[in-house]
Every structure is written in C-alpha cells, then in structure tokens.
Scaffold this motif. Structure first.
Motif, PDB file in Angstrom:
ATOM      1  N   CYS A  10       7.655  24.692  46.636  1.00  0.00           N
ATOM      2  CA  CYS A  10       8.052  23.901  45.465  1.00  0.00           C
ATOM      3  C   CYS A  10       8.464  22.504  45.930  1.00  0.00           C
ATOM      4  O   CYS A  10       8.755  22.290  47.107  1.00  0.00           O
ATOM      5  N   PRO A  11       8.487  21.511  45.024  1.00  0.00           N
ATOM      6  CA  PRO A  11       8.996  20.193  45.402  1.00  0.00           C
ATOM      7  C   PRO A  11      10.409  20.316  45.968  1.00  0.00           C
ATOM      8  O   PRO A  11      11.286  20.917  45.344  1.00  0.00           O
ATOM      9  N   THR A  12      10.622  19.777  47.157  1.00  0.00           N
ATOM     10  CA  THR A  12      11.906  19.944  47.850  1.00  0.00           C
ATOM     11  C   THR A  12      12.364  18.615  48.429  1.00  0.00           C
ATOM     12  O   THR A  12      11.587  17.896  49.064  1.00  0.00           O
ATOM     13  N   GLN A  13      13.643  18.309  48.205  1.00  0.00           N
ATOM     14  CA  GLN A  13      14.254  17.166  48.876  1.00  0.00           C
ATOM     15  C   GLN A  13      15.486  17.644  49.634  1.00  0.00           C
ATOM     16  O   GLN A  13      16.155  18.595  49.237  1.00  0.00           O
ATOM     17  N   VAL A  14      15.761  16.975  50.744  1.00  0.00           N
ATOM     18  CA  VAL A  14      16.932  17.270  51.565  1.00  0.00           C
ATOM     19  C   VAL A  14      17.742  15.984  51.711  1.00  0.00           C
ATOM     20  O   VAL A  14      17.184  14.939  52.082  1.00  0.00           O
TER      21      VAL A  14
ATOM     22  N   PRO B 218       6.379  21.631  53.298  1.00  0.00           N
ATOM     23  CA  PRO B 218       5.260  20.811  52.839  1.00  0.00           C
ATOM     24  C   PRO B 218       5.731  19.682  51.915  1.00  0.00           C
ATOM     25  O   PRO B 218       6.450  19.915  50.943  1.00  0.00           O
ATOM     26  N   ASN B 219       5.373  18.451  52.253  1.00  0.00           N
ATOM     27  CA  ASN B 219       5.648  17.285  51.411  1.00  0.00           C
ATOM     28  C   ASN B 219       7.142  17.102  51.120  1.00  0.00           C
ATOM     29  O   ASN B 219       7.520  16.609  50.055  1.00  0.00           O
ATOM     30  N   VAL B 220       7.995  17.470  52.064  1.00  0.00           N
ATOM     31  CA  VAL B 220       9.432  17.335  51.853  1.00  0.00           C
ATOM     32  C   VAL B 220       9.842  15.862  51.836  1.00  0.00           C
ATOM     33  O   VAL B 220       9.216  15.017  52.476  1.00  0.00           O
ATOM     34  N   THR B 221      10.887  15.578  51.086  1.00  0.00           N
ATOM     35  CA  THR B 221      11.521  14.261  51.110  1.00  0.00           C
ATOM     36  C   THR B 221      12.893  14.417  51.746  1.00  0.00           C
ATOM     37  O   THR B 221      13.736  15.176  51.250  1.00  0.00           O
ATOM     38  N   GLN B 222      13.134  13.734  52.859  1.00  0.00           N
ATOM     39  CA  GLN B 222      14.427  13.783  53.531  1.00  0.00           C
ATOM     40  C   GLN B 222      15.066  12.395  53.498  1.00  0.00           C
ATOM     41  O   GLN B 222      14.412  11.403  53.825  1.00  0.00           O
ATOM     42  N   THR B 223      16.342  12.366  53.127  1.00  0.00           N
ATOM     43  CA  THR B 223      17.068  11.108  53.012  1.00  0.00           C
ATOM     44  C   THR B 223      18.446  11.266  53.630  1.00  0.00           C
ATOM     45  O   THR B 223      19.116  12.280  53.400  1.00  0.00           O
ATOM     46  N   THR B 224      18.859  10.284  54.399  1.00  0.00           N
ATOM     47  CA  THR B 224      20.208  10.267  54.962  1.00  0.00           C
ATOM     48  C   THR B 224      21.044   9.231  54.213  1.00  0.00           C
ATOM     49  O   THR B 224      20.662   8.061  54.120  1.00  0.00           O
TER      50      THR B 224
END
Length: 269
Positions: free
Chosen positions: A206-210, A232-238
C-alpha cells in the motif's frame, strides 16, 4: 467513548473528527491520549480512531496476554466493529510495528500507511533504556524520577530550552488518571522484547510514508532508513528539530505530511 468487548479484554477507544477513517496506533508506554497534540490538527480532515493498546489507558484487564501481533488483531477487530471496510493507518514507534502487522492481516483494507519514529529492526539500546526507566520507576520516589529520566530520550533539544516545559509535562503526566502502572509497563515491555515481525517491509504494497525525527535517540535512524527502503515506492522524510516524540515536537509538520500523503492515496469511503 465506548469500550469494545473482545474475548479477553475490554478495548477502550476514542473517535472524533470527520472524513476518511484514520486509525491511530500509539507507541510503547502510550495510549489514545498520546495523540493529544496531533489530533486537533487532523480532526477536520479525518475521522480519528484511537484505541488504548493492551496494558494501557482504559483497556482492561491490564495483565491480559499481550503481544504486538495481538494488539494488531485488536485494532482490526475495532475497525470491523466500526464497519470500516477500508481505512488509513498511522502508527508511532511500536504502533508502526503494529501497523505493519495489521497490513499482514488484511492488506486489501489498508488504504495508506504512515509510520512515525519507528523501525523494524532489533534495537538493544532502546530496550536497555526502557529497562532502566522501569528500574528507576520502582525505586523510592520513582514516579517522578522515571519521567524526568524519560523526557531527554523522547523530546528534541529545543524542548529543554525552557525549564517550564519539563515541569508542565511532569505535572500533566502525574495528573493523568489513566496512566500505565509500573507492572503494566513491565508487561508491555515483554511484549515488545518478544516481537518478531511476520510482515517484512518489502511486503507493504500500500502507499507508505515514513517520518523520522532528526533528533530521535531511541530509533537507530540509519538502520531504520535502510530497512524501510525495501518498501515499494516508499516516501521517507526526516523532520528537523524532532525527537522520538515526533508527533509532539513537530505536530504541525507531521499533520501536514499526513494530510498531503493520505489525500493522494484517495478517500476509502
């Protein structure tokens, strides 16, 4: 708000707001109240569903059998009860691990997933911190001392520029009528210590962001980023100026990321 009778517990939960359902899974030592800074920023955008995990808050009995997987099953039972066929999920810390387990139970029902200050990796230092805090708590005058010892681990450095912040947080924690007891804390610690994931990051389709906290002392960020990169296609932001309590240190920024990301994932209703 009501309680949901399950086979071995009465699960307390809170529901407020309006919009697509967003299940909010609290982290270690926390209950539905842990979302207090973030919930008001999201309540005009989502229907917020916040359960008290086993051993916390108003969920009883505190000593029922507990595991991360079991708490995920509790959350799914709650969404069944509320008749949400599909929904969004956000999980903080241990709640992020719960969210991954929840996806494994019914991947077709998770519309989008946000993971805050979490990592699907073994972190011995983190467990050592919790064990030390529990020992302090059980010492004389420990109810105040353990909280004072906890705050430097969970809040960003900016929190401590004003000494009144510590005193205010301490007063609020000591006054909270549903605080987790030392015995319940130990019970939940063993659940976290025994956690072995059944869902790997690569399986989160599923669409996932961290969202990571730049000042997080409890989560090994490099290891977390490496593990989550398999999604797959994760968005990671600090987020800068945010510690482990990212949803308190940077509530406005977290709310903005949640609104934008989950809007692009679509309305599950």
């Amino acid at each position: 708000m009501p309680d949901l009778p399950l086979s071995d517990i009465s699960l307390h939960y809170e529901v407020d707001g309006r919009g697509p359902p967003l299940l909010m899974l609290a982290g270690m030592l926390s209950d539905s109240a842990s979302w207090g800074a973030l919930a008001p920023l999201l309540s005009d955008h989502f229907t917020l569903i916040r359960p008290d995990n086993r051993s916390t808050g108003r969920t009883t009995p505190w000593d029922a059998e507990t595991s991360v997987a079991q708490m995920a099953r509790d959350a799914m039972a709650l969404m069944d009860h509320l008749r949400h066929d599909t929904f969004h999920v956000v999980g903080h810390s241990m709640g992020g691990l719960m969210a991954m387990e929840l996806f494994g139970l019914a991947p077709e029902r998770i519309q989008a997933l946000s993971i805050l200050a979490s990592a699907p990796v073994r972190a011995p230092r983190t467990m050592a911190v919790f064990d030390a805090l529990l020992a302090v708590r059980r010492a004389p005058e420990g109810e105040q001392l353990w909280l004072r010892a906890l705050y430097p681990w969970i809040f960003a450095p900016g929190f401590f520029t004003d000494p009144d912040n510590t005193e205010a947080a301490l007063a609020a924690a000591l006054a909270y009528p549903h605080a987790q007891s030392a015995d319940a804390m130990a019970h939940q610690l063993e659940a976290l210590r025994g956690f072995r994931p059944s869902v790997r990051p690569a399986e989160l389709t599923c669409p996932t962001q961290v969202l990571h906290g730049a000042e997080d002392l409890l989560i090994p960020r490099a290891a977390a980023e490496e593990a989550f990169a398999e999604i797959p296609n994760v968005t990671q932001t600090t987020l800068p100026n945010a510690g482990h309590s990212i949803h308190w240190d940077a509530a406005e920024a977290v709310a903005q990321h949640l609104r934008q990301f989950h809007d692009t994932a679509g309305d599950p209703r």
